[in-house]
Design a protein around this motif. Structure first.
Motif, mmCIF file in Angstrom:
data_model
loop_
_atom_site.group_PDB
_atom_site.id
_atom_site.type_symbol
_atom_site.label_atom_id
_atom_site.label_comp_id
_atom_site.label_asym_id
_atom_site.label_seq_id
_atom_site.Cartn_x
_atom_site.Cartn_y
_atom_site.Cartn_z
ATOM 1 N N LYS A 262 0.830 -1.202 0.000
ATOM 2 C CA LYS A 262 0.000 0.000 0.000
ATOM 3 C C LYS A 262 0.869 1.259 0.000
ATOM 4 O O LYS A 262 0.585 2.227 -0.721
ATOM 5 C CB LYS A 262 -0.915 -0.001 1.233
ATOM 6 N N SER A 263 1.933 1.240 0.803
ATOM 7 C CA SER A 263 2.815 2.410 0.868
ATOM 8 C C SER A 263 3.475 2.686 -0.476
ATOM 9 O O SER A 263 3.561 3.838 -0.923
ATOM 10 C CB SER A 263 3.893 2.178 1.945
ATOM 11 N N ILE A 264 3.927 1.606 -1.123
ATOM 12 C CA ILE A 264 4.570 1.761 -2.440
ATOM 13 C C ILE A 264 3.565 2.298 -3.458
ATOM 14 O O ILE A 264 3.867 3.223 -4.229
ATOM 15 C CB ILE A 264 5.154 0.413 -2.911
ATOM 16 N N MET A 265 2.360 1.730 -3.481
ATOM 17 C CA MET A 265 1.353 2.144 -4.449
ATOM 18 C C MET A 265 0.855 3.559 -4.182
ATOM 19 O O MET A 265 0.492 4.287 -5.119
ATOM 20 C CB MET A 265 0.176 1.172 -4.450
ATOM 21 N N ASN A 266 0.833 3.983 -2.908
ATOM 22 C CA ASN A 266 0.476 5.372 -2.600
ATOM 23 C C ASN A 266 1.451 6.331 -3.270
ATOM 24 O O ASN A 266 1.053 7.337 -3.877
ATOM 25 C CB ASN A 266 0.470 5.606 -1.086
ATOM 26 N N ARG A 267 2.746 6.019 -3.152
ATOM 27 C CA ARG A 267 3.766 6.875 -3.793
ATOM 28 C C ARG A 267 3.599 6.875 -5.305
ATOM 29 O O ARG A 267 3.699 7.910 -5.963
ATOM 30 C CB ARG A 267 5.164 6.376 -3.425
ATOM 31 N N LEU A 268 3.333 5.680 -5.847
ATOM 32 C CA LEU A 268 3.192 5.557 -7.299
ATOM 33 C C LEU A 268 1.977 6.324 -7.811
ATOM 34 O O LEU A 268 2.070 7.095 -8.775
ATOM 35 C CB LEU A 268 3.083 4.074 -7.664
ATOM 36 N N MET A 269 0.839 6.125 -7.161
ATOM 37 C CA MET A 269 -0.400 6.754 -7.624
ATOM 38 C C MET A 269 -0.352 8.270 -7.494
ATOM 39 O O MET A 269 -0.885 8.990 -8.338
ATOM 40 C CB MET A 269 -1.601 6.201 -6.842
ATOM 41 N N ARG A 270 0.285 8.769 -6.413
ATOM 42 C CA ARG A 270 0.378 10.222 -6.251
ATOM 43 C C ARG A 270 1.127 10.847 -7.422
ATOM 44 O O ARG A 270 0.757 11.911 -7.920
ATOM 45 C CB ARG A 270 1.095 10.549 -4.942
ATOM 46 N N ARG A 271 2.187 10.176 -7.839
ATOM 47 C CA ARG A 271 2.963 10.725 -8.955
ATOM 48 C C ARG A 271 2.207 10.569 -10.271
ATOM 49 O O ARG A 271 2.259 11.447 -11.126
ATOM 50 C CB ARG A 271 4.320 10.022 -9.035
ATOM 51 N N ARG A 272 1.516 9.431 -10.424
ATOM 52 C CA ARG A 272 0.791 9.226 -11.676
ATOM 53 C C ARG A 272 -0.390 10.190 -11.801
ATOM 54 O O ARG A 272 -0.690 10.677 -12.887
ATOM 55 C CB ARG A 272 0.298 7.780 -11.760
ATOM 56 N N GLU A 273 -1.063 10.454 -10.687
ATOM 57 C CA GLU A 273 -2.205 11.376 -10.732
ATOM 58 C C GLU A 273 -1.771 12.806 -11.018
ATOM 59 O O GLU A 273 -2.597 13.663 -11.303
ATOM 60 C CB GLU A 273 -2.989 11.313 -9.414
ATOM 61 N N LEU A 274 -0.465 13.048 -10.931
ATOM 62 C CA LEU A 274 0.047 14.381 -11.249
ATOM 63 C C LEU A 274 0.006 14.642 -12.747
ATOM 64 O O LEU A 274 0.070 15.793 -13.188
ATOM 65 C CB LEU A 274 1.486 14.501 -10.723
ATOM 66 N N ALA A 275 -0.116 13.563 -13.541
ATOM 67 C CA ALA A 275 -0.047 13.695 -15.002
ATOM 68 C C ALA A 275 -1.120 14.627 -15.542
ATOM 69 O O ALA A 275 -0.830 15.558 -16.303
ATOM 70 C CB ALA A 275 -0.159 12.309 -15.657
ATOM 71 N N HIS A 276 -2.380 14.384 -15.187
ATOM 72 C CA HIS A 276 -3.470 15.176 -15.764
ATOM 73 C C HIS A 276 -3.407 16.646 -15.341
ATOM 74 O O HIS A 276 -3.449 17.536 -16.200
ATOM 75 C CB HIS A 276 -4.816 14.567 -15.378
#
Length: 606
Positions: A262-276
């Motif tokens: 969960k911690s790893i995916m939180n970091r990943l998703m936060r950066r990916r959601e920055l795209a839009h």
């Protein structure tokens, strides 16, 4: 991006036809996009009466001025005859037709891209599975099963959702952008060159942010492999977990792995959601800069464009924004997919450590003997067999006995080349195993192991496993020899009964007799029995032992046994100790020798 194109180069070639059609349809879609937008210029001119009527034709030529002039000539004639309202309706009809063709070709391009995408994903899973079958056993002893399952499921899905979903964008958007930029360049070279300066700056900023996704994504996929390993171990060891009241311990272990994931995916998703948001912001900034620059040129009467043409120019430029934004989103996704592809390639590019010689010889039967000649083998640095030599004549039964870890199972695993010797040779009728075709070599042998390895399929298919076109009478005959027919016909659907995961619906003795029936049906000249009765009760052992004796008749057999009573009648008994054969002979000879075999025999008799 270089890694992305390497992946496409590996998997796209079988779909060249679809690729060409996709390119053609996307090109047509882009051309009709430009046409539908530029047709707005005469509509705006009519509405705002900014274009003078044209009553003379110019000679047709391959330049924009001639086309525009003659187009306005026909519009003027039609407007004078039918009025401005009907003219607007006619031009609007052309826009509708152009848009219909645009979206139609867009769909056809997407249709071909779907075929490519799903085909590549299918090919990828197929290649992984085929490579798994080719890889030698040492590879799997170093890898977690759950992690391998994660790669063929989760990682391939991630590649599909990121790289392959971005494929359509890479096939379509460059064409759209190039066609639109070309039309913009024709309309206003100065404005377009200014855009060429602004857009790369925005792309560079987005690219820098996207690169950080790859490392985090790889961590997430590795952690998912660990989670699946825990699940696989839990399902396989559920009986022990419950017996030792270890539910709390296993739950704590699983929860810890999930928390890390969960911690790893939180970091990943936060950066990916920055795209839009980032692409939205940069897109708005670029549009405002372009409007400011173009508006300044028009207001100062220093532009090639009129006001209405500038609006159409902006409309074309706006058509570029969405594909450009899709590029930025895809860049984020691709970084995530490349991390998964790295994990997949660990299987696809793994070395096949048991290779087949290019000039390998065929072999169909055992004519004379099997010879182990000065064989030495080690797992990494741990020597398991040390300079072992043994000749196994055709038709004889050789028994291997000794304490656990003495090298017996490794000794027989070298025969079908599950592993290759480090030193020495293993010869079949004088030919080195490494010079024989691997399929032919293993076709000579039948295996019955301590743990019956069965599949979640029917009894018929489990017995017929590895034998092409086996008939029901042949399967029944094999089952009768293996003392399995009676219990099979008592099951719910007989030979069509599905036996569950690893044969979980059957008893240990029943599973073992199915394994023996499978070996009987294969009818191999060489038989390998690895403690085939050690896990059975007395009654089941008797039935299985009778089946084994039926199987071993007139066959070359290598038998590993802990229960010495089962190998009393062997032609030769070899006593293993710390990777060496320290005694060999018949049962009576070894008893008289009064050595280690006599000691083991006395302990079992006691």
């Amino acid at each position: 991006m270089r890694d992305f194109f390497k992946i496409l180069k590996r998997f796209i070639p079988p779909y060249k036809k679809q690729l060409i059609l996709n390119f053609l349809f996307n090109l047509l879609s882009a051309l009709f996009t430009v046409f539908s937008v530029t047709m707005m210029i005469p509509i705006l001119d009519i509405l705002f009466d900014q274009k003078k009527n044209v009553y003379d034709m110019m000679p047709w030529a391959m330049n924009l001025d001639a086309v525009k002039h003659n187009l306005y000539y026909y519009i003027t004639i039609f407007k004078d005859e039918n009025g401005a309202g009907l003219t607007l309706l006619l031009i609007g009809a052309f826009v509708i037709i152009a848009t219909l063709l645009k979206v139609g070709f867009y769909y056809l391009g997407a249709y071909e891209a779907i075929y490519i995408r799903n085909g590549v994903v299918k090919d990828m899973r197929e290649q992984i599975y085929q490579k798994m079958l080719k890889l030698a056993l040492p590879f799997f002893s170093e890898e977690r099963k759950g992690d391998i399952i994660s790669r063929i499921t989760g990682d391939v899905t991630e590649v599909e959702n990121s790289i392959m979903s971005s494929l359509d964008m890479f096939l379509k958007n460059p064409i759209i952008i190039i066609v639109l930029l070309a039309s913009m360049l024709v309309m206003s070279p100065r404005m377009t060159l200014f855009i060429f300066i602004v857009l790369p700056v925005a792309g560079y900023i987005i690219g820098r942010v996207g690169k950080s996704l790859k490392k985090v994504s790889r961590e997430g996929q590795d952690k998912m492999g660990e989670i699946l390993t825990v699940v696989e171990e839990t399902l396989g060891g559920l009986r022990i977990i419950k017996a030792f009241n270890a539910e709390k311990k296993m739950n704590a272990r699983f929860s810890s792995e999930l928390h890390d994931y969960k911690s790893i995916m939180n970091r990943l998703m936060r950066r990916r959601e920055l795209a839009h948001p980032l692409s939205e912001l940069l897109g708005t900034v670029v549009i405002i800069i372009v409007v400011w620059y173009g508006g300044t040129l028009i207001l100062s009467n220093n532009s090639e464009l009129t006001g209405t043409e500038f609006i159409a120019y902006l409309a074309i430029f706006y058509q570029i924004i969405n594909p450009a934004k899709a590029f930025t989103t895809a860049l984020y996704s691709i970084q995530k997919g490349l991390a998964s592809m790295d994990r997949i390639d660990k299987i696809l590019y793994a070395d096949v450590t048991i290779p087949q010689a290019t000039d390998a010889k065929s072999v169909s039967t055992l004519k004379d003997s099997i010879e182990y000649r000065n064989v030495t083998f080690a797992y990494d640095d741990k020597v398991v067999l040390n300079n072992v030599s043994l000749t196994i004549p055709k038709g004889k039964t050789i028994a291997l006995v000794g304490q656990s870890g003495s090298g017996k199972t490794t000794f027989v695993d070298l025969l079908p080349r599950f592993y290759d010797v480090n030193e020495g040779q293993i010869l079949i009728d004088g030919a080195d195993l490494r010079d024989l075709k691997l399929h032919d070599l293993r076709d000579l042998m039948g295996n019955v192991n301590q743990e019956a390895i069965l599949f979640n399929d029917t009894i018929f298919n489990n017995i017929a496993f590895g034998v092409d076109n086996a008939s029901m009478p042949e399967v029944i005959a094999a089952a009768k020899v293996a003392n399995a027919h009676d219990f099979i016909i008592e099951t719910e659907h007989g030979y069509d009964t599905v036996i569950g995961d690893r044969g979980s619906k059957l008893s240990g003795g029943q599973r073992q007799r199915l394994s023996i029936a499978r070996a009987i049906l294969k009818n191999p000249p060489v038989l390998i029995l690895d403690e085939a009765t050690s896990a059975l009760d007395t009654e089941s052992e008797r039935l299985v032992q009778d089946a084994l004796e039926n199987l071993m008749k007139n066959r070359t057999s290598v038998v590993i046994a802990h229960r010495l009573s089962t190998v009393r009648n062997a032609d030769l008994i070899c006593v293993f100790h710390e990777g060496e054969i320290i005694e060999r002979g018949t049962h009576d000879e070894l008893i008289k020798l009064n050595g280690r075999y006599k000691h083991l025999h006395s302990m079992q008799m006691f």
